[in-house]
Each structure stands twice: as C-alpha cells, then as structure tokens.
Design a protein around this motif. Sequence first.
Motif: not given
Length: 102
Positions: A8-10, A14-15, A49-51
């Motif tokens: 969530t932090a990542i 990223l956003d 997303t894949l992660l």
Amino acid sequence: MSLHDELTAIQRSLDALVRSVERLEDQVGAGLDIRRVRSDTDHLRESLTLLKESAAGDGPGPAPAAGRTALAMVSIPDAPYDSTLWAGAEDEGLGAHDRRAP
C-alpha cells in the motif's frame, strides 16, 4: 510492517510519482524524455500490479498479452553439432577458409 502495508505504501508513492510526472510534463511539454519517464512509471504500475497479485496468492499473474508468447526453457545438448549443419556456411563472408578478413 506487514506485506499488505508495504504494498500500500509503494502504491501511494507510485501514485505520487505519476502525479509529479504529469505536472512535469505540463511544464516541459511532451518530448521524448518525458515520454520515456511516463512509460517507465507505467511499467512500474504494471509490475506492482503483478507483485500484488502474486503476493495475494492469485497465481503468477495474467496471461501474456495478445501477440506475446510465454518464454519456455530450451535445453541445448552438450554433444557436438553434426558438421553437415555448417555446409554452405562458408559463403557468409569472413568465415570462408580460403579468404582473409579485410
């Protein structure tokens, strides 16, 4: 911090990066350099997303996109190749035994 909290932090970071890139693009224009940075942020989104999907146990991720094929492992034997495979290869330029390299 749990894995979910880290992801969530990542996502938040990223956003924020995407918003910063958009503001920068407004300032400098849509040149090649900014398009590359935007493309990189898009790749980061896809990778995250894949992660997230793999961390959630949904499997390895989505199927390859249309036109793309999954890479398969190809084993290559250690045995020497049949010398007849190379017949005619001498006409490919510098590999000819009766010619010298320029």
